[in-house]
Every structure is written in structure tokens, then in C-alpha cells.
Enzyme design. Structure first.
Site, mmCIF file in Angstrom:
data_model
loop_
_atom_site.group_PDB
_atom_site.id
_atom_site.type_symbol
_atom_site.label_atom_id
_atom_site.label_comp_id
_atom_site.label_asym_id
_atom_site.label_seq_id
_atom_site.Cartn_x
_atom_site.Cartn_y
_atom_site.Cartn_z
ATOM 1 C CG ASP A 18 -15.067 54.204 63.056
ATOM 2 O OD1 ASP A 18 -14.135 54.311 64.066
ATOM 3 O OD2 ASP A 18 -15.122 53.935 61.875
ATOM 4 C CG PHE A 40 -11.522 55.148 56.956
ATOM 5 C CD1 PHE A 40 -10.376 56.012 56.457
ATOM 6 C CD2 PHE A 40 -11.496 53.775 56.631
ATOM 7 C CE1 PHE A 40 -9.167 55.168 56.163
ATOM 8 C CE2 PHE A 40 -10.457 53.144 56.327
ATOM 9 C CZ PHE A 40 -9.297 53.777 56.077
ATOM 10 C CE1 TYR A 80 -5.683 49.615 61.959
ATOM 11 C CE2 TYR A 80 -6.764 47.667 62.552
ATOM 12 C CZ TYR A 80 -7.008 48.667 61.699
ATOM 13 O OH TYR A 80 -7.759 49.317 60.648
ATOM 14 C CE LYS A 81 -6.961 53.337 61.969
ATOM 15 N NZ LYS A 81 -8.207 53.614 61.340
ATOM 16 N NE ARG A 136 -3.314 60.161 59.561
ATOM 17 C CZ ARG A 136 -4.496 58.855 59.483
ATOM 18 N NH1 ARG A 136 -5.559 59.082 59.742
ATOM 19 N NH2 ARG A 136 -3.887 57.930 59.273
HETATM 20 C C1 LIG Z 1 -9.059 52.733 60.724
HETATM 21 C C2 LIG Z 1 -10.284 52.937 60.208
HETATM 22 C C3 LIG Z 1 -11.008 51.918 59.892
HETATM 23 C C4 LIG Z 1 -10.264 50.544 59.479
HETATM 24 O O1 LIG Z 1 -11.345 49.517 59.412
HETATM 25 P P1 LIG Z 1 -10.742 47.874 59.415
HETATM 26 O O2 LIG Z 1 -12.033 47.207 59.353
HETATM 27 O O3 LIG Z 1 -10.195 47.738 60.661
HETATM 28 O O4 LIG Z 1 -9.856 47.893 58.201
HETATM 29 C C5 LIG Z 1 -12.360 52.187 59.606
HETATM 30 N N1 LIG Z 1 -12.805 53.322 60.034
HETATM 31 C C6 LIG Z 1 -12.070 54.408 60.432
HETATM 32 C C7 LIG Z 1 -12.756 55.757 60.641
HETATM 33 C C8 LIG Z 1 -10.732 54.236 60.628
HETATM 34 O O5 LIG Z 1 -9.926 55.215 61.022
#
Ligand SMILES: *Cc1c(COP(=O)(O)O)cnc(C)c1O
Length: 428
Positions: free
Chosen positions: A213, A132, A238-239, A388
Site C-alpha cells: 500500500d 490502516f 489525494y495525499k 502528524r
Molecule cells: C489513506 C489510506 C487509505 C485510504 O483508502 P481509500 O480507499 O482511498 O479511502 C488506505 N490505506 C492507507 C494505508 C491509507 O493511508
């Protein structure tokens, strides 16, 4: 496999729902009216327990004012540690190795600021091209702060086909110039589970530190971070953890790394008994809590008290079992019902490699998603052509999956997606 050879019908979905021990938890969640919600891997839904926990927190502020720090039902001063303790069983960690703090991005910054110590020999970080973007931005900026450039110091692992990573390819890059490996536990697009144990063992043989992560894996798959001997992990809540938009993230620090000087220090990283001495030299906590910075975001953490109590009650084992059944069910239905419409399913078939969501590609994906939403099915679109679907164990049913795929079939058969333009919205 569960449904081998059989033609899947709606009555099979209904039977699976009747047999499902977790079906009753669906009533604990607010499911947006008239919708089949399949976007729990972007934003999990609100549970009644989370709502209640937030209201209780507001009430403590209302009634106690400043005394809420020590007198609230869950005293605010200890809330981050308390949530760390509640999260630990989800990832196979000890309570003091986990702290609720920051966000994914900030926690990655903190791990790097504290534990990435490049020297003349070891100064590279392994990442992969499928991660990401925010993780990559954070890592590049930390390299810059050390005066290192990304072209030379970021080792970017190529994927097999734009969707999957080979652990062997990653291990092959673990040279003595590498200081750290930073990968996702579950890839955010294809949903592939990375073999975290194998990566960690291989990295340690070369003296390399490992951080994962867990954004897409925590709450959807099981972890044994201590057993696997992982060094660090970080995630959002939050996921799959259903903490609410912008809820406070989390950090895991293996106990062998306790006591390090925090790279980004702040007074909430103090030993709690010393914090209010207000000395200008910090006495840091000797656990993961040392990596906190300022005052915790109490109202953004509160919903987790409710949400994590559901995870505590159900346990990850049962959640994972149902999740695998749901994703298998969906995979089979996509094959059975949508084979005429040139969708390509990029999700690993093998259960041990498959996270909590399904990822399919189609050249009309953007407008198929818009049409799905118009028909009450909430997926999420990933540019340029991915969709997804996350059938979530705690609040989705097999009938949800059946209905969603039938709606999708209708949209494709009747070409209803053509009522929309094939481009993405601002948030997608
Ligand atoms: C959702 C997600 C994030 C989000 O990062 P935030 O700091 O919470 O905005 C980061 N890395 C991955 C792989 C994600 O899926």
C-alpha cells in the site's frame, strides 16, 4: 545531518528557502488563506495546473459531448492508461504495469480477488497491527469470501512499541502456509519506511506474493518496484499526489502477472480494440489495465494530469531531497523549541527509514491540534494522542516549519490549548 550543533534561528530558515530550487513551485498551489498547511499527507493542496486540467476536461464535455471519449485533448477512453504512464516513473515501473483506477480499498480488493488463490497448504496472509483499518477490513472480507476466518488465516505482525515494525519479525513469519504479504510502504502514523526490497526478496524465497500500500509513500519517497521485483502495489492520489478529494487511485501489477483472469471483471478491463465488439465473453487487456472494472471517473481523474506534470518536471529525487531536509529541520526544531513540553517524537530519525511526515505524541494532542488550527497551523490529529505534520516539498517552506513550531511553542507556553476540549472531531 544538515544542522548539527547549530542553534536554529528564523534567518537559517529564510536562508534555506532562498537556496531552495523548489521554492518557486509554492506559487503554483492554492494555500488556504492565512494558514500554514501541514496536512498534505491527508489531503494534498490544489495546484493551478490541476485546476486547469479539470477545467479543460469540463470544456471538452461542454464542446464535444460523447465525442470527448476519443476527441478530447486527453481522450477519455485512454485517460486511465495515460495517467498510469505518467505515474510509472514515480514508482520505478513500466507504463503498462500501472493503471489509474478505483480507490485504495477497491484496488486491494481487486488484487486479492485476482491473485489470492488459497489452497489446502497456502492460505494465510501476513499483515501488521499498525496498518490502516480499511486495508484490514478488505483483507478480512476477502478471507470470508473464501470461507476462511481471520483468527487462523490472518498473521498479524506485532509492532516493536506500537509505532515501528521490525522487518526481521515480518520475515520470521514467512512460512510455507503464507500466500501473500500485504504491508504499507510508509506507515501512516510513525512514518516509518518499510524496506520493500528486503521484504520482497525474502517473501519470494518462500514462494510468497507481496503487495504494498503506497498511500503515504507515493509522491513522498522514491520507489523502484520493478528493480525490487514487487508483485503488486496500490495507492490513493489525494495525499502527496495532490489529485483532490476522492481522486482516482492507482494499481501496479508486475508484468510477470499480466494475463490473469480478473477477480472482479468489468468491460473497461477489455483489450481496447475489442471492448466495443460488446461480446459476452471478455477479451482482457494483457497489462495492468485488465484490472479496471467500469467506466472511469473522468472528472475525478482529470486533476492528476496537472499534478503529475509537476512531478514529471521536478522528479522524485529532488522532491525526496527537500522532503528529508524539511523533516530533519522540523525534528531539530521540535527538540530545540518544545523540549519542555513532553512531546514524544515517534518518527524514525534515520533518513532511510523516515517518510514524508513527522508524528509526535502528547496526552493533550486533540486540543493542541484544535488550538493550532485556531492559530492557522493545519496539522492532523490521530487518535488517541498523535499529531502528524507533513511539510510537503512542493509547497511548504522552511519558514513554514519555523513559524508552525513557534506557534506551537506559544500555545504550550501560554497553555492556550486549554480553551478547547481534549476530544476528537468527527473527521480526524
Ligand atoms: C489513506 C489510506 C487509505 C485510504 O483508502 P481509500 O480507499 O482511498 O479511502 C488506505 N490505506 C492507507 C494505508 C491509507 O493511508
Amino acid at each position: 545531518m544538515l544542522f548539527d550543533g547549530e542553534l536554529i534561528t528564523k534567518s537559517i530558515a529564510e536562508k534555506l528557502d532562498q537556496q531552495d530550487e523548489l521554492n518557486k513551485y509554492r506559487n503554483e498551489f492554492y494555500i488556504p488563506k492565512g494558514s500554514i498547511y501541514l496536512d498534505g499527507n491527508s489531503l494534498g493542496l490544489l495546484s493551478k495546473r490541476s485546476e486547469e486540467a479539470l477545467l479543460v476536461m469540463l470544456e471538452s464535455w461542454k464542446k464535444l459531448g460523447i465525442d470527448g471519449w476519443t476527441e478530447a485533448e486527453e481522450p477519455w477512453f485512454h485517460l486511465s492508461e495515460r495517467l498510469g504512464e505518467m505515474t510509472a516513473p514515480l514508482i520505478g515501473a513500466k507504463a503498462e504495469e500501472v493503471i489509474s483506477t478505483g480507490s485504495t480499498t477497491m484496488n486491494l480488493h481487486q488484487i486479492l480477488a485476482t491473485y489470492f488463490k488459497p489452497d489446502a497448504k497456502r492460505n494465510k496472509i501476513i499483515v501488521d497491527e499498525l496498518n490502516f483499518p480499511t486495508d484490514i477490513y478488505a483483507i478480512k472480507s476477502q478471507l470470508r469470501l473464501h470461507g476462511l476466518n481471520s483468527e487462523e488465516h490472518l498473521v498479524n505482525i506485532k509492532s516493536l512499541n506500537g509505532h515501528l515494525l521490525s522487518e526481521e519479525d515480518i520475515v520470521a513469519q514467512m512460512t510455507e502456509e503464507v500466500a501473500m504479504v500485504i504491508l504499507s510502504g510508509v506507515l501512516y502514523r510513525s512514518g516509518q519506511i518499510i524496506d520493500m526490497e528486503y521484504i520482497t526478496k525474502s517473501a519470494h524465497k518462500q514462494g510468497i506474493l507481496v503487495a504494498f500500500d503506497l498511500c503515504h509513500s507515493i509522491g513522498s519517497v522514491e520507489h523502484e518496484l520493478d528493480k525490487w521485483d514487487v508483485d503488486f502495489a496500490f495507492w490513493c492520489t489525494y495525499k502527496h499526489l495532490n489529485g483532490g478529494p476522492g481522486s482516482v487511485g492507482g494499481l501496479y501489477i508486475n508484468e510477470r502477472h499480466f494475463g490473469a483472469e480478473p477477480g472482479l471483471a468489468g468491460w473497461f478491463g477489455s483489450d481496447k480494440s475489442k471492448q466495443f465488439d460488446l461480446e459476452h465473453s471478455m477479451t482482457r487487456a494483457m497489462h495492468a489495465g485488465a484490472l479496471q472494472t467500469g467506466t472511469p471517473h473522468v472528472l475525478s481523474a482529470a486533476p492528476l494530469l496537472g499534478s503529475l506534470s509537476i512531478f514529471e518536471e521536478v522528479g522524485m529525487k529532488r522532491i525526496r531531497e527537500k522532503s528529508l531536509q524539511l523533516t530533519e529541520f522540523m525534528t531539530k526544531l521540535i527538540d530545540q523549541e518544545l523540549h519542555n513540553f513532553s512531546f514524544v517524537n515517534r518518527t524514525p530519525i534515520e533518513p532511510s527509514k523516515r517518510g514524508g511526515h513527522i508524528f509526535v505524541e502528547h496526552k493533550e494532542a486533540a486540543r493542541i491540534c484544535k488550538s493550532l488550527k485556531e492559530h492557522g497551523v493545519i496539522p492532523d490529529f490521530r487518535a488517541p494522542n498523535g499529531i502528524r505534520f507533513a511539510p510537503v516539498a512542493l509547497y511548504n517552506s522552511f519558514t513554514d516549519v519555523w513559524d508552525a513550531i513557534q506557534i506551537m511553542k506559544e500555545i504550550m507556553t501560554e497553555e492556550k490549548f486549554k480553551h478547547f476540549e481534549n476530544n476528537r472531531d468527527v473527521i480526524a
